[in-house]
Design an enzyme around this catalytic site. Structure first.
Site, PDB file in Angstrom:
ATOM      1  N   SER A  46      -3.362  20.939 -29.871  1.00  0.00           N
ATOM      2  CA  SER A  46      -4.460  21.873 -29.616  1.00  0.00           C
ATOM      3  C   SER A  46      -5.069  22.155 -30.982  1.00  0.00           C
ATOM      4  O   SER A  46      -4.374  22.606 -31.899  1.00  0.00           O
ATOM      5  CB  SER A  46      -3.939  23.152 -28.965  1.00  0.00           C
ATOM      6  OG  SER A  46      -5.028  23.923 -28.520  1.00  0.00           O
ATOM      7  N   GLU A  47      -6.358  21.856 -31.129  1.00  0.00           N
ATOM      8  CA  GLU A  47      -6.925  21.821 -32.484  1.00  0.00           C
ATOM      9  C   GLU A  47      -7.034  23.187 -33.148  1.00  0.00           C
ATOM     10  O   GLU A  47      -7.359  23.269 -34.334  1.00  0.00           O
ATOM     11  CB  GLU A  47      -8.281  21.104 -32.477  1.00  0.00           C
ATOM     12  CG  GLU A  47      -9.410  21.819 -31.766  1.00  0.00           C
ATOM     13  CD  GLU A  47      -9.564  21.341 -30.339  1.00  0.00           C
ATOM     14  OE1 GLU A  47      -8.552  20.872 -29.764  1.00  0.00           O
ATOM     15  OE2 GLU A  47     -10.690  21.438 -29.793  1.00  0.00           O
ATOM     16  N   ASN A  48      -6.748  24.265 -32.405  1.00  0.00           N
ATOM     17  CA  ASN A  48      -6.696  25.559 -33.083  1.00  0.00           C
ATOM     18  C   ASN A  48      -5.387  25.753 -33.846  1.00  0.00           C
ATOM     19  O   ASN A  48      -5.219  26.771 -34.508  1.00  0.00           O
ATOM     20  CB  ASN A  48      -6.923  26.711 -32.083  1.00  0.00           C
ATOM     21  CG  ASN A  48      -5.984  26.667 -30.902  1.00  0.00           C
ATOM     22  OD1 ASN A  48      -5.686  25.594 -30.373  1.00  0.00           O
ATOM     23  ND2 ASN A  48      -5.516  27.813 -30.466  1.00  0.00           N
ATOM     24  N   GLY A  49      -4.484  24.752 -33.759  1.00  0.00           N
ATOM     25  CA  GLY A  49      -3.334  24.825 -34.659  1.00  0.00           C
ATOM     26  C   GLY A  49      -1.964  24.661 -34.047  1.00  0.00           C
ATOM     27  O   GLY A  49      -1.020  25.349 -34.451  1.00  0.00           O
ATOM     28  N   SER A  88      -5.032  21.052 -39.059  1.00  0.00           N
ATOM     29  CA  SER A  88      -5.253  20.530 -37.716  1.00  0.00           C
ATOM     30  C   SER A  88      -6.335  19.460 -37.710  1.00  0.00           C
ATOM     31  O   SER A  88      -6.153  18.372 -37.150  1.00  0.00           O
ATOM     32  CB  SER A  88      -5.648  21.680 -36.784  1.00  0.00           C
ATOM     33  OG  SER A  88      -5.801  21.211 -35.471  1.00  0.00           O
TER      34      SER A  88
END
Lengths: 218, 231, 231, 218
Positions: A46-49, A88
């Site tokens: 999940s690219e928010n981390g 990320s």
């Protein structure tokens, strides 16, 4: 018969391989997580981390500090790791994510993708989509073959502002699986009962059909 | 070394009108709730805000928008905010949309003393307009500049009196990056602990990056999209 | 996803002659002792080694030098090694010296998918010869390229079976950077724990960067400069 | 009387301010840590990845995983933090380190510094010196006024390969404290009993002497 959104997700899941790190966009792509084959290890980013995104939490166990890129409450899995947004997108840019699945408004026969902006409408922003499409080695688009007006979304050239150029490798729609190469959509598979004619009719861009096109089996 | 402040009002007291402020958080997750409340109370105007999102109508940066305190938003995604849309369409609010990874990396660049970075995000799109394109190893990249922000408001889980910070889960997001990037970083933490209580190996943001720190109060931690499954 | 190997020999079995290998560590602190021993045993030749230092005569990369396995060293500081000096002066060994921060940042650039970075280190010195200089905001910077390494041998304190790593103290140094940077990263850890045992907030290197992992044996952890005070 | 190395360190310590983050090089600079005024909080950075460097460990308590940039065994202090080498030099480049103290073989009247290479001799490398001098806002050089041959190390131009250009702000030698500005060494203080004449004689670069030059007091 055209695929429903679950079948589109199911079909995309067949592209997964053991050990893949995968980024799934909002909408149909998210559903792909439900069809990871038993015994196959796939790690969702999940690219928010977060690497190792788990399912939604049980009622009452949601945690405001633990969300996915769609801002939904989620959970971790054993082996998860958190990191900041620069790392990320660093792992996205350096090609460590094996597969990215996302939706689109238009895709061109050269692999250009438009999915963030419609002129004249309120623009919400590209979020991480431009980073993802510019960097991922392997991008699959999950979308309907036509828009609500019945117009093809597989075009010679995108009419909407681009999200990225020459990046989409494969498209799975309710009608077909298509590979993009050499400036054309190559028809790989048909939805059960959907004719090559129908796909041809609904594909505005250059379509290549070679030999017998197998039907998908579910 | 006096980094500790009693509360947000005191820590933010000297932020002038017209400042460029970074605000940590992704959606409503990990946002500096106390810092935003203090800015609203103080009424600081003409702000340029660098933040991945712009909050919702009645929470987060939305509270600043409602008071017309924001001149310009630099964000990657600004949906879910009717007042934002109204101000944007009426021309009251300036908005610069940039890819999320570019936003993050431009923060990092500032923190790492790198004046600019190269990223492929946005090549061939309107994001590339007016920007330098450079080819490395057969692939095009945009030259993007490090941000130059006056203040960063970041939110951490725990912090110590020297300014060392530890973040929790995905509330980390942009917070450590913005903490490194601004001239003055103001950190609010859920728990302020005495120096020596944090494991030096677990510190995410070293105190050198944090000029002011305070323990925040009454965190609402609003959930934007509650998604659950049945037990 | 089979990342776990029984030992260094197996994890390094396919490293061919002529490879470019990153080796973590600063001095003898945090070096991949088992990986180096396996390379020595295997006799892999013509190596280009990227490592901040080159070990001492009878430990660390010095062991590879003694067997004439190294064609080129890319380092920031190579003192304390007589065999190194002999090979350098005789022309057997090629050496590229680059500033330590540049070394670190060129690793990071590779891991972050940035083809090049700008740094002021070396401007106006012989390090700048043949390099592009660019002025940003009145200050000159050198354009330095991301490294392109085939393998990274890194050493962590703890790791889990998915490849997540945690480093200890200053043994962290270049290890997480090189782990991100190489095509194939081989991590040796003092303790290999089952997945789920590491706190996701404390992981320094996420498993996505680690292709192979094994539990190292018999760490000597030699101290280069023992400095103590009386009780 | 010329200062000894401890007095040089002691004099440099007077440049410290409460809350400073400081990087001390090997040799005399390291000694500065012993003269941090009581009650003043100064945090020492070791560029191999530590903020909050403490004293050497007690005998038997040394830890091979905990060393400074000189490879010496050290300790942490309450409030210490570890980080990787990229972040370490990141904080150096972005100017978060308030003061850097290092040794030199030569300094020019323009602030150029040479301290890493002697042509014809085995070159060990620049380590982190080039990063430090190129980035630090405030650099003090601690060195002898002359080399073992008696030749001045404060020169119109450096003769040795440079470590950095126009970066040194201040020099403390056994004879004097000098500030570098406008292409000259400005004499600020003399060592006790050392005459301006002697300093003039041993300074090959342009020396500016304005008014009475106070003696350092210890």
């Amino acid at each position: 018969m055209a695929l429903d959104k679950f079948q589109i997700a199911q079909r995309i899941a067949r592209e997964l391989q053991d050990g893949f790190y995968v980024n799934l966009g909002i909408g149909i792509p998210t559903l792909v997580a439900n069809y990871i084959p038993e015994g196959m290890e796939v790690v969702l980013q999940s690219e928010n981390g977060l690497l190792g995104m788990g399912p939604f939490p049980e009622e009452g166990k949601e945690d405001a500090d633990l969300i996915n890129a769609g801002k939904q409450t989620i959970t971790t899995l054993p082996g998860s790791a958190f990191f900041d947004s620069a790392m990320s997108f660093g792992m996205i840019r350096s090609g460590k994510i094996n597969l990215t699945v996302l939706g689109a408004m238009e895709v061109s026969q050269d692999g250009d993708i438009a999915n963030w902006k419609i002129p004249g409408k309120m623009v919400k922003g590209m979020g991480g989509a431009m980073d993802l499409v510019a960097s991922a080695k392997n991008i699959i688009v999950a979308m309907m073959h036509t828009n609500p007006k019945g117009e093809s979304k597989l075009l010679p050239e995108c009419s909407l502002p681009l999200t990225g150029k020459r990046c989409v490798k494969k498209i799975v729609t309710e009608l077909a699986v298509l590979e993009i190469k050499d400036g054309a959509f190559h028809l790989l598979e048909r939805a059960p009962g959907v004719s090559v004619e129908e796909i041809k009719e609904k594909t505005a861009g250059k379509l290549t059909v070679e030999g017998q096109i197998p039907e998908m089996i579910f | 070394m006096k980094k500790i402040f009693d509360n947000a009002e005191q820590a933010l007291a000297d932020i002038p009108d017209g400042s460029t402020i970074m605000l940590g958080g992704f959606g409503l997750c990990g946002i500096p709730e106390n810092g935003i409340a203090a800015l609203v109370k103080k009424g600081t105007k003409e702000l340029t805000c660098i933040s991945n999102n712009a909050g919702v109508d009645d929470f987060g940066i939305g509270l600043l928008l409602k008071q017309h305190q924001v001149k310009k938003m630099i964000s990657s995604y600004v949906g879910e905010n009717a007042e934002f849309e109204r101000q944007l369409l009426s021309g009251e609010l300036e908005v610069e949309l940039i890819p999320q990874g570019t936003l993050a990396t431009r923060c990092m660049a500032a923190g790492y003393g790198m004046p600019a970075i190269f990223t492929p995000a946005g090549v061939g799109t309107e994001v590339a307009e007016g920007k330098e394109v450079r080819n490395f190893n057969g692939k095009d990249y945009l030259l993007e500049y490090a941000f130059d922000a006056d203040f960063a408001l970041v939110k951490a889980w725990k912090g110590d009196t020297q300014g060392n910070l530890i973040f929790k889960d995905t509330a980390r997001n942009f917070n450590p990056l913005m903490a490194m990037a601004a001239k003055i970083t103001i950190a609010e933490v859920e728990e302020l602990v005495p120096v020596g209580e944090l494991d030096p190996n677990q510190v995410h943001t070293a105190g050198v990056y944090v000029q002011r720190i305070f323990e925040g109060k009454n965190y609402e931690k609003r959930i934007e999209q509650l998604t659950v499954r049945k037990k």
